[in-house]
Motif scaffolding. Structure first.
Motif, PDB file in Angstrom:
ATOM      1  N   SER A 181       0.785  -1.153   0.021  1.00 16.12           N
ATOM      2  CA  SER A 181       0.235   0.165   0.016  1.00 16.12           C
ATOM      3  C   SER A 181       0.975   1.366   0.008  1.00 16.12           C
ATOM      4  O   SER A 181       1.849   1.299   0.666  1.00 16.12           O
ATOM      5  CB  SER A 181      -1.067  -0.132   1.376  1.00 16.12           C
ATOM      6  OG  SER A 181      -1.740   1.133   1.375  1.00 16.12           O
ATOM      7  N   THR A 197      -1.909   2.831  -7.713  1.00 16.03           N
ATOM      8  CA  THR A 197      -3.123   3.693  -8.466  1.00 16.03           C
ATOM      9  C   THR A 197      -2.640   5.014  -9.006  1.00 16.03           C
ATOM     10  O   THR A 197      -3.092   5.174  -9.994  1.00 16.03           O
ATOM     11  CB  THR A 197      -4.045   4.075  -6.964  1.00 16.03           C
ATOM     12  OG1 THR A 197      -4.481   3.079  -6.606  1.00 16.03           O
ATOM     13  CG2 THR A 197      -5.001   5.076  -7.764  1.00 16.03           C
ATOM     14  N   THR A 198      -1.419   5.574  -8.697  1.00 19.93           N
ATOM     15  CA  THR A 198      -0.933   6.670  -9.382  1.00 19.93           C
ATOM     16  C   THR A 198      -0.361   6.272 -10.852  1.00 19.93           C
ATOM     17  O   THR A 198      -0.687   7.082 -11.820  1.00 19.93           O
ATOM     18  CB  THR A 198       0.104   7.213  -8.456  1.00 19.93           C
ATOM     19  OG1 THR A 198      -0.314   7.548  -7.117  1.00 19.93           O
ATOM     20  CG2 THR A 198       0.697   8.649  -9.181  1.00 19.93           C
TER      21      THR A 198
HETATM   22  N1  LIG Z   1      -3.415  13.903  -3.854  1.00 19.78           N
HETATM   23  C1  LIG Z   1      -2.276  13.654  -3.424  1.00 19.78           C
HETATM   24  N2  LIG Z   1      -1.603  14.514  -2.691  1.00 19.78           N
HETATM   25  C2  LIG Z   1      -0.437  14.032  -2.309  1.00 19.78           C
HETATM   26  N3  LIG Z   1       0.129  12.670  -2.117  1.00 19.78           N
HETATM   27  C3  LIG Z   1      -0.793  11.585  -2.589  1.00 19.78           C
HETATM   28  C4  LIG Z   1      -1.928  11.871  -3.429  1.00 19.78           C
HETATM   29  N4  LIG Z   1      -2.480  10.941  -3.915  1.00 19.78           N
HETATM   30  C5  LIG Z   1      -1.761   9.766  -3.258  1.00 19.78           C
HETATM   31  N5  LIG Z   1      -0.509  10.519  -2.827  1.00 19.78           N
HETATM   32  C6  LIG Z   1       0.403   9.645  -2.235  1.00 19.78           C
HETATM   33  O1  LIG Z   1       1.169   9.066  -3.117  1.00 19.78           O
HETATM   34  C7  LIG Z   1       1.580   7.733  -2.723  1.00 19.78           C
HETATM   35  C8  LIG Z   1       1.124   6.514  -3.727  1.00 19.78           C
HETATM   36  O2  LIG Z   1      -0.311   6.500  -3.772  1.00 19.78           O
HETATM   37  P1  LIG Z   1      -1.194   5.574  -4.365  1.00 19.78           P
HETATM   38  O3  LIG Z   1      -2.529   5.549  -4.007  1.00 19.78           O
HETATM   39  O4  LIG Z   1      -0.551   5.564  -5.725  1.00 19.78           O
HETATM   40  O5  LIG Z   1      -0.366   4.134  -3.906  1.00 19.78           O
HETATM   41  P2  LIG Z   1      -1.041   2.503  -3.986  1.00 19.78           P
HETATM   42  O6  LIG Z   1       0.160   1.757  -3.971  1.00 19.78           O
HETATM   43  O7  LIG Z   1      -2.110   2.715  -5.006  1.00 19.78           O
HETATM   44  O8  LIG Z   1      -1.736   2.290  -2.444  1.00 19.78           O
HETATM   45  P3  LIG Z   1      -2.861   1.476  -2.146  1.00 19.78           P
HETATM   46  O9  LIG Z   1      -2.661   0.113  -2.474  1.00 19.78           O
HETATM   47  O10 LIG Z   1      -3.209   1.918  -0.891  1.00 19.78           O
HETATM   48  O11 LIG Z   1      -4.156   1.938  -2.906  1.00 19.78           O
HETATM   49  C9  LIG Z   1       1.059   7.640  -1.425  1.00 19.78           C
HETATM   50  O12 LIG Z   1       2.183   7.881  -0.347  1.00 19.78           O
HETATM   51  C10 LIG Z   1       0.107   8.575  -1.169  1.00 19.78           C
HETATM   52  O13 LIG Z   1      -0.212   9.131   0.218  1.00 19.78           O
END
Ligand SMILES: Nc1ncnc2c1ncn2[C@@H]1O[C@H](COP(=O)(O)OP(=O)(O)OP(=O)(O)O)[C@@H](O)[C@H]1O
Length: 331
Positions: A40, A45-46
């Protein structure tokens, strides 16, 4: 095909940019199910948002680009970052995280279906014909056309997820992106959703990109997969190779932590936590948690490179021939 060409992105915050995707460079092929795994917050997601061109403030591209290309109905196409959004639904569609809450609960499914069809396509035929096509498509997916008259709040979570997947695939897009498509569903419904995605991919012969932190999901349905850690891709290859012969110490620990039939040994998690993206360590970001950290790992960022045909990894240990693991998981 989607080419991710040395892409780096960051979120703009009042404390400065948070670099979330760091020089990610790989290709997703036509006609495959590609998985993206990782803890996580590692940026799955990004990356998916970037693939879908949801690059709106505060998410910005620092460098690199994406190219979505292929052929549909005999016509070649190619769209770059900034243009991909012009072809949403037609060439690429997105099943977002928590998709079950994406449907407007008080708008009938039928209207949400019609609204999702690009205007250029919907004006080509009478509405009755479009409705007939939608009904037929639902039947093909073993869903009742009666669903069209229902409101989303009347449907179960699993049924809403199926409706979203039907919506995302109705226009036969070349690429379907799905973010955690089975999260928050019970195991029986999860299996049904995975089967639905697999049979749709076979039927449409398109590309599916599945984001999940659940390695079991990747094991069951993906052909190739990439492992992300702290905003970077650390390993990529055929799914069975990733499970059988993980290369990167992080992947080895992820795979080693999975329960296996007949294996009674006690499983341990990966010690420590991923670094804060606001203040990552210099060098390899996995170094503080890696059991094999060497001096070099603390100083320089390992290059993501092709280790053998179709197999990529980013680890300094590869130079020392130490990044190999015994076969330990067979598909
Ligand atoms: N709008 C935002 N502003 C600042 N930081 C952000 C924003 N959206 C996400 N982040 C940060 O970017 C990082 C990656 O987030 P992301 O949602 O892409 O991870 P993920 O691997 O998909 O996590 P999960 O499995 O929990 O969904 C995290 O540290 C999150 O806090």
């Amino acid at each position: 095909m989607i080419k991710i060409d040395h892409l780096s992105t960051s979120y703009t915050t009042i404390d400065g940019p948070v670099h979330v995707i760091n020089d990610v460079d790989f290709e997703i092929y036509d006609n495959e199910i590609f998985g993206i795994a990782g803890e996580s917050g590692c940026g799955k997601t990004t990356l998916l948002k970037a693939l879908y061109d949801i690059l709106d403030f505060p998410l910005v591209v620092d460098s690199g680009k994406l190219i979505l290309s292929g052929e549909k109905n005999g016509q070649a196409f190619s769209f770059e970052t900034g243009q991909i959004r012009n072809t949403w639904w037609n060439h690429i569609s997105y099943v977002p995280q928590a998709a079950q809450s994406v449907l407007n609960p008080i708008v009938p499914v039928k209207k949400q279906f019609l609204d999702s069809i690009p205007k250029a396509n919907i004006t080509k035929e009478p509405k009755a014909i479009t409705m007939k096509r939608i009904s037929n498509y639902l039947e093909e997916l073993s869903l009742s056309p009666d669903l069209l008259n229902a409101y989303p709040f009347q449907l179960s979570g699993g049924m809403r997820q199926r409706v979203i997947i039907a919506l995302a695939t109705f226009m036969s897009p070349n690429v379907v992106l799905a973010d955690e498509p089975t999260t928050a569903l019970d195991v029986v419904v999860q299996r049904g959703i995975l089967m639905m995605l697999m049979s749709l991919q076979k039927q449409l012969k398109n590309t599916m990109v599945i984001v999940s932190h659940d390695m079991g999901v990747h094991y069951q349905i993906t052909d190739r997969m990439g492992i992300m850690y702290s905003g970077s891709m650390v390993e990529l290859g055929k799914t069975e190779d990733i499970f059988e012969k993980p290369i990167h110490p992080y992947t080895r620990m992820l795979v080693g932590a999975l329960p296996r039939v007949g294996d009674k040994s006690q499983k341990t998690g990966i010690p420590g936590r991923p670094p804060a993206l606001t203040n990552p360590p210099p060098g390899c970001r996995f170094a503080p948690r890696c059991p094999k950290t060497a001096e070099e790992c603390k100083k320089s960022v390992p290059k993501f490179r092709e280790v053998e045909k179709g197999r990529f990894a980013a680890c300094h240990l590869l130079n020392r021939g130490e990044c190999r693991c015994q076969k330990n998981y067979s598909k």
